[in-house]
Design a protein around this motif. Structure first.
Motif, PDB file in Angstrom:
ATOM      1  N   PHE A 132       0.442  -0.868  -0.013  1.00  0.00           N
ATOM      2  CA  PHE A 132       0.074   0.141   0.360  1.00  0.00           C
ATOM      3  C   PHE A 132       0.635   1.380  -0.259  1.00  0.00           C
ATOM      4  N   TYR A 133       2.485   1.066  -0.145  1.00  0.00           N
ATOM      5  CA  TYR A 133       2.470   2.333  -0.124  1.00  0.00           C
ATOM      6  C   TYR A 133       3.347   2.933  -1.569  1.00  0.00           C
ATOM      7  N   PRO A 134       2.863   3.899  -1.535  1.00  0.00           N
ATOM      8  CA  PRO A 134       2.723   4.454  -3.466  1.00  0.00           C
ATOM      9  C   PRO A 134       4.248   4.701  -3.433  1.00  0.00           C
ATOM     10  N   VAL A 135       5.376   4.485  -3.229  1.00  0.00           N
ATOM     11  CA  VAL A 135       6.035   4.497  -3.909  1.00  0.00           C
ATOM     12  C   VAL A 135       6.499   2.676  -4.491  1.00  0.00           C
ATOM     13  N   ALA A 136       5.999   1.957  -3.239  1.00  0.00           N
ATOM     14  CA  ALA A 136       5.739   0.154  -4.026  1.00  0.00           C
ATOM     15  C   ALA A 136       4.922  -0.082  -5.168  1.00  0.00           C
ATOM     16  N   ILE A 137       3.807   0.627  -4.559  1.00  0.00           N
ATOM     17  CA  ILE A 137       2.702   0.764  -6.200  1.00  0.00           C
ATOM     18  C   ILE A 137       3.267   0.744  -7.599  1.00  0.00           C
ATOM     19  N   GLU A 138       4.411   1.961  -7.843  1.00  0.00           N
ATOM     20  CA  GLU A 138       4.762   2.807  -8.160  1.00  0.00           C
ATOM     21  C   GLU A 138       5.986   1.731  -9.308  1.00  0.00           C
ATOM     22  N   LEU A 193       8.100  -8.391  -0.564  1.00  0.00           N
ATOM     23  CA  LEU A 193       8.118  -6.997  -1.880  1.00  0.00           C
ATOM     24  C   LEU A 193       8.926  -7.104  -3.603  1.00  0.00           C
ATOM     25  N   ILE A 194       9.805  -8.132  -3.651  1.00  0.00           N
ATOM     26  CA  ILE A 194       9.988  -8.507  -4.852  1.00  0.00           C
ATOM     27  C   ILE A 194       8.785  -9.784  -5.333  1.00  0.00           C
ATOM     28  N   ASN A 195       8.319 -10.716  -5.117  1.00  0.00           N
ATOM     29  CA  ASN A 195       6.830 -10.713  -5.599  1.00  0.00           C
ATOM     30  C   ASN A 195       6.169  -9.792  -6.120  1.00  0.00           C
ATOM     31  N   GLY A 265      13.184   1.831   1.511  1.00  0.00           N
ATOM     32  CA  GLY A 265      11.946   0.955   1.728  1.00  0.00           C
ATOM     33  C   GLY A 265      11.305   1.818   2.577  1.00  0.00           C
ATOM     34  N   VAL A 266      11.388   3.070   2.756  1.00  0.00           N
ATOM     35  CA  VAL A 266      10.385   3.783   4.151  1.00  0.00           C
ATOM     36  C   VAL A 266      10.026   5.016   3.411  1.00  0.00           C
ATOM     37  N   GLY A 267      10.974   6.043   2.442  1.00  0.00           N
ATOM     38  CA  GLY A 267      10.354   7.218   2.668  1.00  0.00           C
ATOM     39  C   GLY A 267       9.922   7.238   0.964  1.00  0.00           C
ATOM     40  N   PRO A 268       9.848   8.665   1.020  1.00  0.00           N
ATOM     41  CA  PRO A 268       9.113   9.120  -0.153  1.00  0.00           C
ATOM     42  C   PRO A 268       9.458   9.060  -1.563  1.00  0.00           C
TER      43      PRO A 268
END
Length: 357
Positions: A132-138, A193-195, A265-268
């Motif tokens: 649900f982190y915008p960075v991971a979604i991007e 996260l890699i998956n 991993g945590v920042g924006p």
């Protein structure tokens, strides 16, 4: 659409993340906390609750809590050795489940819980909040659109608070309770996260797990894992309980034939470089995703995860996770344990396929 708040029970109120989940739920009008359970002295457990929950009904028996309070959903924050049976207990009563990762000591131990979830039709979720982190979604979107080309490697390193800061007497460091150490408790986030961002699935694992902190633990506090994926990509995950002070040190990199991405991993901020023609005007970019601060476990992203969890059984939305997502992680953990013991490369099982039969 049902507008009454979802009645939540928290199973395991003294587990470190339980307080974060409680804070999240307390700030969500869609939810209310109706009861809690813990296996330690309940007076001590009550003292660890947020101030707003100091009068919460507490139980020392889970079945009694579930039958008397009849919650609609439960947050299970218990040792992995106990979690599968508690998931089954909740599922058989039609209670929807958020279970704190990794949810079991092994894939085999989780299979009965997965079968109970499938049989009863309850919604399952777990604590891999970077979905649900915008960075991971991007990151997931960029890879799906082919902007990095064919993926070559994924590398994640995490150095976090050392064993002394985490209390070496805690059940986190007891194999009979957890099944493993830093790879199980924290590395599971990075396997998932890699998956999630690549869509790839691990097929082989080579791992070295060891206890190097000087404490007499029976689980690893250092882990180095190499993974081969079904796309041909090679991954590397490194985790260590190694900091005596300061914030976690996290580095995430994904590389393809056309470019790369980097995140802490945590920042924006997400740094990207792509030679794809669609990015010819600006091949190097830094994207920034600001989020309003929010209390609780995972902040606003944690709330988003619980909102999707609620929407899945209230409104028919897709669930935030499936048991197959978790089993893919547990299969890698199992393979890493076997590889470290044997010194051999280990093929990753397909427990999710077994559970679907």
């Amino acid at each position: 659409m049902t507008t009454t708040p979802v009645r939540f029970a928290i199973i395991g109120v003294t587990q470190p993340h339980a307080g974060g989940y409680a804070e999240t739920l307390l700030h969500m009008p869609e939810a209310e906390i109706v009861a809690g359970y813990d296996w330690i002295d309940l007076l001590q457990a009550r003292r660890q609750l947020p101030e707003a929950l100091r009068e919460l009904p507490l139980y020392d028996d889970v079945a009694t809590l579930l039958d008397r309070e009849q919650p609609e959903a439960a947050v299970i924050c218990m040792p992995p050795s106990q979690t599968p049976a508690l998931i089954e207990m909740a599922a058989e009563r039609g209670i929807h489940i958020i279970a704190e990762k990794p949810c079991a000591r092994s894939a085999a131990e989780f299979l009965p819980a997965a079968e109970a979830i499938a049989r009863t039709g309850v919604t399952f979720s777990t604590g891999f909040l970077r979905h649900f982190y915008p960075v991971a979604i991007e990151m997931r979107r960029i890879i799906a659109e082919g902007l990095l080309g064919e993926l070559m490697s994924a590398e994640i390193s995490m150095v976090t608070a050392n064993v002394e800061r985490r209390n070496p007497e805690h059940w986190f460091f007891k194999r009979e309770m957890t099944g493993g150490g830093v790879l199980h408790w924290l590395g599971c986030h990075w396997i998932d996260l890699i998956n999630f961002v690549t869509g790839a699935e691990a097929t082989e694992v080579s791992a070295m797990l060891d206890t190097l902190s000087g404490y007499p633990l029976d689980v690893e506090d250092v882990a180095a894992v190499t993974l081969r994926y079904d796309t041909g990509m090679i991954g590397a995950i490194h985790c260590v309980y190694g900091l005596d002070s300061g914030a976690d040190q996290i580095s995430i990199g994904i590389r393809g034939r056309l470019g790369w991405m980097r995140w802490d991993g945590v920042g924006p901020e997400l740094q990207i470089r792509s030679t794809h023609p669609a990015w010819a005007s600006a091949p190097g970019r830094t994207l920034r995703f600001e989020a309003d601060p929010a209390p609780g476990y995972g902040g606003e992203m944690g709330m988003d995860g619980i909102r999707q969890f609620i929407a899945s059984f209230r409104d028919g939305a897709p669930p935030p996770f499936t048991t197959a997502d978790l089993l893919r992680v547990l299969d890698v953990l199992d393979a890493a344990e076997s590889s470290s013991v044997s010194g051999q490369r280990i093929a990753v099982a397909r427990s999710a396929e077994v559970s679907a039969v």
